[in-house]
Design a protein around this motif. Structure first.
Motif, short mmCIF file in Angstrom:
data_model
loop_
_atom_site.label_atom_id
_atom_site.label_comp_id
_atom_site.label_asym_id
_atom_site.label_seq_id
_atom_site.Cartn_x
_atom_site.Cartn_y
_atom_site.Cartn_z
N THR A 13 1.03 -1.40 -0.27
CA THR A 13 0.06 0.09 0.07
C THR A 13 0.81 1.22 -0.12
OG1 THR A 13 -0.08 -0.16 2.39
CG2 THR A 13 -2.03 -1.00 1.24
N CYS A 14 2.31 1.13 0.13
CA CYS A 14 2.90 2.22 -0.03
C CYS A 14 3.14 2.75 -1.37
CB CYS A 14 4.49 1.89 0.88
SG CYS A 14 5.69 3.47 0.73
N PRO A 15 3.09 4.10 -1.67
CA PRO A 15 3.19 4.36 -3.07
C PRO A 15 4.64 4.43 -3.51
CG PRO A 15 2.00 6.41 -1.63
CD PRO A 15 2.47 5.01 -0.80
N VAL A 16 4.76 4.10 -4.96
CA VAL A 16 5.81 3.94 -5.47
C VAL A 16 6.83 4.95 -5.28
CG1 VAL A 16 7.38 3.38 -7.34
CG2 VAL A 16 5.13 2.13 -6.90
N GLU A 17 6.14 6.26 -5.51
CA GLU A 17 7.02 7.56 -5.62
C GLU A 17 6.49 8.39 -4.37
OE1 GLU A 17 7.47 9.75 -9.10
OE2 GLU A 17 7.14 7.80 -10.36
N LEU A 18 7.17 8.36 -3.26
CA LEU A 18 6.79 9.12 -2.05
C LEU A 18 7.16 10.57 -2.13
CD1 LEU A 18 7.17 6.54 0.54
CD2 LEU A 18 5.02 7.43 -0.05
N THR A 72 7.98 1.43 24.87
CA THR A 72 9.34 1.12 25.34
C THR A 72 9.13 0.50 26.74
OG1 THR A 72 11.55 1.64 26.08
CG2 THR A 72 9.89 3.15 26.10
N ASN A 73 9.67 -0.39 27.01
CA ASN A 73 9.74 -1.02 28.60
C ASN A 73 11.02 -0.63 29.21
OD1 ASN A 73 11.71 -2.78 27.64
ND2 ASN A 73 10.18 -4.65 27.85
N GLY A 74 11.81 0.45 28.61
CA GLY A 74 13.12 0.58 29.32
C GLY A 74 14.20 -0.23 28.75
N LYS A 75 14.01 -1.40 28.38
CA LYS A 75 15.04 -2.14 27.76
C LYS A 75 14.70 -2.41 26.20
CE LYS A 75 17.20 -6.65 28.23
NZ LYS A 75 17.10 -8.12 29.04
N PHE A 76 13.65 -2.44 25.74
CA PHE A 76 13.20 -2.68 24.25
C PHE A 76 12.45 -1.55 24.12
CE2 PHE A 76 14.28 -6.98 26.05
CZ PHE A 76 15.27 -7.20 24.91
N THR A 77 12.64 -1.16 22.56
CA THR A 77 11.44 -0.19 22.15
C THR A 77 11.10 -0.91 20.78
OG1 THR A 77 12.80 1.61 22.98
CG2 THR A 77 11.36 2.18 21.48
N TRP A 78 9.71 -0.87 20.36
CA TRP A 78 9.42 -1.26 19.39
C TRP A 78 7.79 -0.60 18.79
CZ3 TRP A 78 8.76 -2.87 24.34
CH2 TRP A 78 7.51 -3.05 24.94
N VAL A 79 7.75 -0.82 17.61
CA VAL A 79 6.40 -0.27 16.94
C VAL A 79 5.45 -1.43 16.86
CG1 VAL A 79 5.34 0.37 14.80
CG2 VAL A 79 7.77 1.01 15.23
N GLU A 80 4.16 -0.84 17.49
CA GLU A 80 3.02 -1.90 17.57
C GLU A 80 1.72 -1.20 17.10
OE1 GLU A 80 2.64 -2.14 22.09
OE2 GLU A 80 1.79 -0.34 22.05
N ASN A 81 0.70 -2.02 17.11
CA ASN A 81 -0.71 -2.11 16.61
C ASN A 81 -0.49 -1.47 14.97
OD1 ASN A 81 -1.63 -2.45 19.06
ND2 ASN A 81 -1.42 -0.45 19.71
N ILE A 82 0.17 -1.94 14.30
CA ILE A 82 0.18 -1.93 12.91
C ILE A 82 -1.03 -2.21 12.25
CG2 ILE A 82 1.68 -2.06 10.77
CD1 ILE A 82 4.12 -2.26 12.49
N LEU A 83 -1.63 -1.59 11.58
CA LEU A 83 -3.00 -1.72 10.86
C LEU A 83 -2.51 -2.09 9.25
CD1 LEU A 83 -5.20 0.75 12.66
CD2 LEU A 83 -4.88 -1.59 13.35
N LYS A 84 -3.62 -2.73 8.72
CA LYS A 84 -3.41 -3.07 7.57
C LYS A 84 -3.57 -1.72 6.67
CE LYS A 84 -6.04 -5.39 3.68
NZ LYS A 84 -7.04 -6.04 3.44
N GLU A 85 -2.64 -1.59 5.71
CA GLU A 85 -2.36 -0.58 4.78
C GLU A 85 -1.68 0.84 5.58
OE1 GLU A 85 -6.25 0.56 3.38
OE2 GLU A 85 -6.61 -1.12 2.33
N GLU A 86 -1.19 0.60 6.71
CA GLU A 86 -0.33 1.30 7.03
C GLU A 86 1.26 1.06 7.01
OE1 GLU A 86 -2.40 2.77 11.25
OE2 GLU A 86 -0.73 1.20 11.58
N TRP A 87 2.03 1.90 6.74
CA TRP A 87 3.50 1.72 6.49
C TRP A 87 4.54 2.78 6.92
CZ3 TRP A 87 5.21 6.19 4.08
CH2 TRP A 87 4.21 6.76 3.34
#
Length: 113
Positions: A13-18, A72-87
């Protein structure tokens, strides 16, 4: 295994030319190397990322200028709750042309996502 087609023709879903974005911190990540999920490009919605629920960053204390859900939990950091069509968009510098293996650390409540 090195026998597959190394060229991606489905850009999802990411456009080819951003529109032009800037690498996080002003410096592209070197490849080979490690790309941290939270170090997606700077530029904003529709430029360096697309997030459907742009009204809330849901606890994001790392990249407060975005609506991307980062924890983040102080030790690790992450991206979460990625929905369909997000990028997310990442700038990289690849010194040597070639085939590279990508290892991802992922998780999902619904494994069909």
């Amino acid at each position: 295994d090195g026998t597959g087609d190394p060229f991606i023709s489905d850009y999802g879903t990411c456009p080819v030319e951003l529109p032009v974005s800037e690498p996080y911190g002003g410096i592209p990540t070197n490849i080979p190397g490690t790309i941290k999920a939270v170090y997606f490009d700077e530029g904003g919605e529709g430029i360096s990322y697309h997030n459907k629920n742009i009204d809330s960053n849901m606890g994001n204390s790392i990249r407060v200028e975005t609506a991307v859900e980062i924890r983040t939990n102080g030790k690790f950091t992450w991206v979460e709750n990625i929905l369909k069509e997000e990028w997310l968009k990442y700038s990289v510098f690849v010194e040597n042309e070639g085939y590279y293996t990508i290892n991802l650390l992922t998780g999902a409540v619904d494994p069909t996502l």
